[in-house]
Scaffold this active site. Structure first.
Site, PDB file in Angstrom:
ATOM      1  N   THR A 139       0.829  -1.215   0.000  1.00 27.60           N
ATOM      2  CA  THR A 139       0.000   0.000   0.000  1.00 27.60           C
ATOM      3  C   THR A 139       0.861   1.263   0.000  1.00 27.60           C
ATOM      4  O   THR A 139       0.340   2.353  -0.178  1.00 27.60           O
ATOM      5  CB  THR A 139      -0.935   0.034   1.234  1.00 27.60           C
ATOM      6  OG1 THR A 139      -0.128  -0.137   2.408  1.00 27.60           O
ATOM      7  CG2 THR A 139      -1.967  -1.060   1.169  1.00 27.60           C
ATOM      8  N   ASP A 186       9.589  -7.991   2.546  1.00 24.86           N
ATOM      9  CA  ASP A 186       8.302  -8.298   3.162  1.00 24.86           C
ATOM     10  C   ASP A 186       8.567  -8.739   4.603  1.00 24.86           C
ATOM     11  O   ASP A 186       9.362  -9.669   4.823  1.00 24.86           O
ATOM     12  CB  ASP A 186       7.650  -9.430   2.345  1.00 24.86           C
ATOM     13  CG  ASP A 186       6.203  -9.614   2.713  1.00 24.86           C
ATOM     14  OD1 ASP A 186       5.918  -9.749   3.917  1.00 24.86           O
ATOM     15  OD2 ASP A 186       5.374  -9.615   1.793  1.00 24.86           O
ATOM     16  N   LEU A 216       5.768  -0.524  11.536  1.00 24.88           N
ATOM     17  CA  LEU A 216       4.519   0.035  11.000  1.00 24.88           C
ATOM     18  C   LEU A 216       3.958  -0.795   9.856  1.00 24.88           C
ATOM     19  O   LEU A 216       2.866  -0.491   9.361  1.00 24.88           O
ATOM     20  CB  LEU A 216       4.766   1.464  10.480  1.00 24.88           C
ATOM     21  CG  LEU A 216       4.621   2.618  11.473  1.00 24.88           C
ATOM     22  CD1 LEU A 216       5.621   2.503  12.619  1.00 24.88           C
ATOM     23  CD2 LEU A 216       4.822   3.956  10.765  1.00 24.88           C
ATOM     24  N   LYS A 257      15.455  -8.601  19.692  1.00 25.12           N
ATOM     25  CA  LYS A 257      16.057  -9.397  20.774  1.00 25.12           C
ATOM     26  C   LYS A 257      17.544  -9.654  20.484  1.00 25.12           C
ATOM     27  O   LYS A 257      18.401  -9.471  21.337  1.00 25.12           O
ATOM     28  CB  LYS A 257      15.288 -10.726  20.852  1.00 25.12           C
ATOM     29  CG  LYS A 257      15.842 -11.717  21.818  1.00 25.12           C
ATOM     30  CD  LYS A 257      15.085 -13.031  21.724  1.00 25.12           C
ATOM     31  CE  LYS A 257      15.893 -14.149  22.360  1.00 25.12           C
ATOM     32  NZ  LYS A 257      15.335 -15.468  22.068  1.00 25.12           N
ATOM     33  N   TYR A 294      -7.500  -7.753  10.728  1.00 26.42           N
ATOM     34  CA  TYR A 294      -6.706  -6.595  11.182  1.00 26.42           C
ATOM     35  C   TYR A 294      -6.712  -6.523  12.711  1.00 26.42           C
ATOM     36  O   TYR A 294      -5.668  -6.508  13.351  1.00 26.42           O
ATOM     37  CB  TYR A 294      -7.315  -5.339  10.573  1.00 26.42           C
ATOM     38  CG  TYR A 294      -6.575  -4.055  10.867  1.00 26.42           C
ATOM     39  CD1 TYR A 294      -5.339  -3.791  10.275  1.00 26.42           C
ATOM     40  CD2 TYR A 294      -7.116  -3.086  11.718  1.00 26.42           C
ATOM     41  CE1 TYR A 294      -4.670  -2.590  10.517  1.00 26.42           C
ATOM     42  CE2 TYR A 294      -6.452  -1.885  11.954  1.00 26.42           C
ATOM     43  CZ  TYR A 294      -5.231  -1.645  11.358  1.00 26.42           C
ATOM     44  OH  TYR A 294      -4.569  -0.460  11.606  1.00 26.42           O
ATOM     45  N   LYS A 303      -3.571  -7.456  15.079  1.00 25.75           N
ATOM     46  CA  LYS A 303      -2.918  -6.439  15.920  1.00 25.75           C
ATOM     47  C   LYS A 303      -2.979  -6.835  17.399  1.00 25.75           C
ATOM     48  O   LYS A 303      -2.069  -6.526  18.166  1.00 25.75           O
ATOM     49  CB  LYS A 303      -3.605  -5.085  15.722  1.00 25.75           C
ATOM     50  CG  LYS A 303      -3.360  -4.471  14.343  1.00 25.75           C
ATOM     51  CD  LYS A 303      -1.997  -3.821  14.243  1.00 25.75           C
ATOM     52  CE  LYS A 303      -1.842  -3.045  12.945  1.00 25.75           C
ATOM     53  NZ  LYS A 303      -0.541  -2.391  12.810  1.00 25.75           N
ATOM     54  N   TYR A 328       7.601 -11.170  24.439  1.00 18.21           N
ATOM     55  CA  TYR A 328       9.043 -10.952  24.220  1.00 18.21           C
ATOM     56  C   TYR A 328       9.622 -10.055  25.312  1.00 18.21           C
ATOM     57  O   TYR A 328      10.778 -10.219  25.724  1.00 18.21           O
ATOM     58  CB  TYR A 328       9.311 -10.340  22.833  1.00 18.21           C
ATOM     59  CG  TYR A 328       9.487 -11.369  21.746  1.00 18.21           C
ATOM     60  CD1 TYR A 328       8.384 -12.014  21.179  1.00 18.21           C
ATOM     61  CD2 TYR A 328      10.757 -11.720  21.286  1.00 18.21           C
ATOM     62  CE1 TYR A 328       8.534 -12.964  20.190  1.00 18.21           C
ATOM     63  CE2 TYR A 328      10.920 -12.668  20.294  1.00 18.21           C
ATOM     64  CZ  TYR A 328       9.805 -13.288  19.744  1.00 18.21           C
ATOM     65  OH  TYR A 328       9.959 -14.237  18.770  1.00 18.21           O
ATOM     66  N   THR A 353      -5.713   8.746  12.108  1.00 20.86           N
ATOM     67  CA  THR A 353      -4.747   9.801  11.809  1.00 20.86           C
ATOM     68  C   THR A 353      -4.856  10.135  10.327  1.00 20.86           C
ATOM     69  O   THR A 353      -5.125   9.249   9.513  1.00 20.86           O
ATOM     70  CB  THR A 353      -3.329   9.313  12.172  1.00 20.86           C
ATOM     71  OG1 THR A 353      -3.335   8.952  13.555  1.00 20.86           O
ATOM     72  CG2 THR A 353      -2.281  10.366  11.939  1.00 20.86           C
TER      73      THR A 353
HETATM   74  P1  NAD Z   1      -0.268   2.552   4.953  1.00 19.78           P
HETATM   75  O1  NAD Z   1      -1.041   1.488   4.279  1.00 19.78           O
HETATM   76  O2  NAD Z   1      -0.131   3.855   4.247  1.00 19.78           O
HETATM   77  O3  NAD Z   1       1.190   2.053   5.314  1.00 19.78           O
HETATM   78  C1  NAD Z   1       1.514   0.717   5.592  1.00 19.78           C
HETATM   79  C2  NAD Z   1       2.839   0.403   4.928  1.00 19.78           C
HETATM   80  O4  NAD Z   1       3.209  -0.941   5.232  1.00 19.78           O
HETATM   81  C3  NAD Z   1       2.784   0.520   3.407  1.00 19.78           C
HETATM   82  O5  NAD Z   1       3.877   1.238   2.931  1.00 19.78           O
HETATM   83  C4  NAD Z   1       2.823  -0.938   2.946  1.00 19.78           C
HETATM   84  O6  NAD Z   1       3.348  -1.105   1.637  1.00 19.78           O
HETATM   85  C5  NAD Z   1       3.654  -1.579   4.033  1.00 19.78           C
HETATM   86  N1  NAD Z   1       3.438  -3.023   4.174  1.00 19.78           N
HETATM   87  C6  NAD Z   1       2.238  -3.675   4.237  1.00 19.78           C
HETATM   88  N2  NAD Z   1       2.449  -4.999   4.365  1.00 19.78           N
HETATM   89  C7  NAD Z   1       3.797  -5.171   4.393  1.00 19.78           C
HETATM   90  C8  NAD Z   1       4.627  -6.323   4.498  1.00 19.78           C
HETATM   91  N3  NAD Z   1       4.117  -7.557   4.615  1.00 19.78           N
HETATM   92  N4  NAD Z   1       5.981  -6.130   4.488  1.00 19.78           N
HETATM   93  C9  NAD Z   1       6.513  -4.891   4.362  1.00 19.78           C
HETATM   94  N5  NAD Z   1       5.774  -3.783   4.259  1.00 19.78           N
HETATM   95  C10 NAD Z   1       4.425  -3.922   4.271  1.00 19.78           C
HETATM   96  O7  NAD Z   1      -0.933   2.768   6.382  1.00 19.78           O
HETATM   97  P2  NAD Z   1      -0.621   3.861   7.512  1.00 19.78           P
HETATM   98  O8  NAD Z   1      -1.863   4.618   7.756  1.00 19.78           O
HETATM   99  O9  NAD Z   1       0.625   4.565   7.218  1.00 19.78           O
HETATM  100  O10 NAD Z   1      -0.421   2.913   8.784  1.00 19.78           O
HETATM  101  C11 NAD Z   1       0.869   2.579   9.274  1.00 19.78           C
HETATM  102  C12 NAD Z   1       0.733   1.724  10.516  1.00 19.78           C
HETATM  103  O11 NAD Z   1       0.023   2.439  11.525  1.00 19.78           O
HETATM  104  C13 NAD Z   1      -0.028   0.421  10.272  1.00 19.78           C
HETATM  105  O12 NAD Z   1       0.579  -0.605  11.021  1.00 19.78           O
HETATM  106  C14 NAD Z   1      -1.409   0.720  10.818  1.00 19.78           C
HETATM  107  O13 NAD Z   1      -2.048  -0.439  11.273  1.00 19.78           O
HETATM  108  C15 NAD Z   1      -1.092   1.681  11.956  1.00 19.78           C
HETATM  109  N6  NAD Z   1      -2.242   2.552  12.244  1.00 19.78           N
HETATM  110  C16 NAD Z   1      -2.567   3.594  11.405  1.00 19.78           C
HETATM  111  C17 NAD Z   1      -3.684   4.374  11.691  1.00 19.78           C
HETATM  112  C18 NAD Z   1      -4.087   5.539  10.825  1.00 19.78           C
HETATM  113  O14 NAD Z   1      -5.109   6.184  11.115  1.00 19.78           O
HETATM  114  N7  NAD Z   1      -3.358   5.912   9.807  1.00 19.78           N
HETATM  115  C19 NAD Z   1      -4.462   4.094  12.823  1.00 19.78           C
HETATM  116  C20 NAD Z   1      -4.110   3.013  13.630  1.00 19.78           C
HETATM  117  C21 NAD Z   1      -2.986   2.250  13.334  1.00 19.78           C
END
Ligand code: NAD
Ligand code: UDP
Length: 315
Positions: free
Chosen positions: A37, A58, A73, A105, A145, A149, A159, A175
Site C-alpha cells: 500500500t 516483506d 509500521l 532481541k 486486522y 494487531k 518478548y 490519523t
Molecule cells: P499505509 O497502508 O499507508 O502504510 C503501511 C505500509 O506498510 C505501506 O507502505 C505498505 O506497503 C507496508 N506493508 C504492508 N504490508 C507489508 C509487508 N508484509 N511487508 C513490508 N511492508 C508492508 O498505512 P498507515 O496509515 O501509514 O499505517 C501505518 C501503521 O500504523 C499500520 O501498522 C497501521 O495499522 C497503523 N495505524 C494507522 C492508523 C491511521 O489512522 N493511519 C491508525 C491506527 C494504526
C-alpha cells in the site's frame, strides 16, 4: 545522539512522514517496505539524502540488520486494503512482529509497535482507556486486522517478559494528513477527493457514527517521544485526538472548506463498523506531555492542499 533506525512500512502514509521527521532530527533511517500500500512517490523526495536507505522486503520473511531502534509500521491500515487479502494481513501483523521482535532481541534494539484503536473493536466503554480489553468480533471481516494487531500486542509483551526486549506498544487512533492514499477508501481521503471533484460524498450508514482525527505531524511527534521515553514505559498507550466528530459533521466541514457543490449520499454501513471511538489520552499527556493542538479544520486545510497538488500532478 545520531541513531540508526529501521522503519518498517516506511513508504506508507505514516511511515513516510516518520522517516522524514527522523532524518530531519539527524538520524540515519532505513525504510523497509514491500510497497503493497506504500508508494515510491511518498519517499522520492528523501532518496537523495545520504542517511536514507530504502529496502524492498516483506516483513513476513526474516530480515537482519544492525540498528538502535525499530518502528514496526508494516501493515495495510485501511479497511478496503486490509480485507483485500485477509490471510496476508494476519501474517503481516503476526509473522512480521515475530520477525521484528526476534531481530530486536538479537541486536538489543528498542522496538515500537504501531498498534491501533481497533484492538478495542466496537467499544462498550467511552472514551476508551488503555485498561479496557475491547469488544472485537473474532470472526468478522475486520478481524484479520483487529485480531492480528491484538496478537501482535500479545507477542510484544511476551518478548518483553520472557526476553527483556524493550518494547513500546502504541494504540494509534484515526490519523490523517498529506500522503494518505487517495484510493484507500478511508473517510478523510474519500471525502476530500469527492469534494474536490464535486462528486457525491459517500456517507456509510446515517453518518451518526463518530471518530476523532489526529493530524499526522502530531502523531509522528508523539511516536518519537514515546520511543525516547524511559524503558519502563512500555504502554499500551493510546494516541490520537480526543475531539470527537460525527461522520456527518466531517462531510459538512469538508464541503465547506473545499467550497464544493457535492451532495451527501447515504450508503449501507459496513459490517462491524464501530459506532463511536474516542481515545482517553491521559497517559500520553502525563507521561509524554503530549496533546494534539491542531484543530480538525486546520489539519483538513493542509490535507486539502496536498490532495489538490497530487490531483493536478495526476498521481
Ligand atoms: P499505509 O497502508 O499507508 O502504510 C503501511 C505500509 O506498510 C505501506 O507502505 C505498505 O506497503 C507496508 N506493508 C504492508 N504490508 C507489508 C509487508 N508484509 N511487508 C513490508 N511492508 C508492508 O498505512 P498507515 O496509515 O501509514 O499505517 C501505518 C501503521 O500504523 C499500520 O501498522 C497501521 O495499522 C497503523 N495505524 C494507522 C492508523 C491511521 O489512522 N493511519 C491508525 C491506527 C494504526
Ligand atoms: N466512512 C464513510 N464514507 C466513506 C469512508 C468511510 O462514511 O467514504 C465511514 C466508515 O464507515 C467509518 C468512518 O467513516 O464509520 C471511518 O472510516 P475509515 O475507513 O476512515 O476508518 P475506521 O473505520 O478504520 O475508523
Amino acid at each position: 545522539m545520531k541513531k540508526r533506525i529501521l522503519v518498517t512500512g516506511g513508504a506508507g502514509f505514516l511511515g513516510s512522514n516518520l522517516c522524514e521527521k527522523l532524518l530531519n532530527l539527524g538520524h540515519e533511517v532505513i525504510c523497509l517496505d514491500n510497497f503493497f500500500t506504500g508508494k515510491k512517490e511518498n519517499i522520492l523526495h528523501l532518496t537523495d539524502r545520504p542517511y536514507f536507505e530504502v529496502i524492498r522486503h516483506d516483513v513476513t520473511m526474516p530480515y537482519f540488520i544492525e540498528v538502535d531502534e525499530i518502528y514496526n509500521l508494516a501493515c495495510p491500515a485501511s479497511p478496503i486494503q486490509y480485507q483485500f487479502n485477509a490471510i496476508k494481513t494476519i501474517k503481516t501483523s503476526v509473522m512480521g512482529s515475530i520477525n521484528m521482535l526476534g531481530l530486536a532481541k538479537r541486536i538489543h534494539a528498542k522496538i515500537l509497535q504501531a498498534s491501533t484503536s481497533e484492538v478495542y473493536g466496537d467499544p462498550e466503554v467511552h472514551p476508551q482507556k488503555e485498561d479496557y480489553w475491547g469488544h472485537v468480533n473474532p470472526i468478522g471481516f475486520r478481524s484479520c486486522y483487529d485480531e492480528g494487531k491484538r496478537c501482535a500486542e500479545s507477542l510484544f509483551f511476551s518478548y518483553h517478559r520472557q526476553n527483556n526486549v524493550k518494547i513500546k506498544v502504541l494504540r494509534i487512533f484515526n490519523t490523517y494528513g498529506p500522503r494518505m492514499d487517495q484510493d484507500d477508501g478511508r473517510v478523510i481521503s474519500n471525502f476530500i477527493v469527492q469534494a474536490l471533484n464535486n462528486k457525491d460524498i459517500s456517507i456509510y450508514g446515517d453518518g451518526s457514527q463518530t471518530r476523532s482525527f489526529c493530524y499526522v505531524d502530531e502523531m509522528v511527534e508523539g511516536m518519537i517521544r514515546f520511543m525516547d521515553s524511559k524503558d519502563e514505559l512500555t504502554g499500551p498507550m493510546n494516541m490520537g485526538n480526543p475531539v470527537e466528530f460525527t461522520i456527518h459533521e466531517l462531510a459538512e466541514t469538508v464541503i465547506r472548506l473545499t467550497d464544493s457543490k457535492s451532495k451527501l449520499v447515504f450508503k449501507p454501513l459496513p459490517d462491524d463498523d464501530p459506532l463511536q471511538r474516542q481515545p482517553d489520552i491521559s497517559m500520553a499527556k502525563n507521561e509524554l506531555n503530549w496533546e494534539p493542538k491542531i484543530t480538525l479544520e486546520d489539519g483538513l486545510l493542509k490535507t486539502i492542499e496536498y490532495f489538490k497538488s497530487i490531483i493536478n500532478l495526476g498521481i
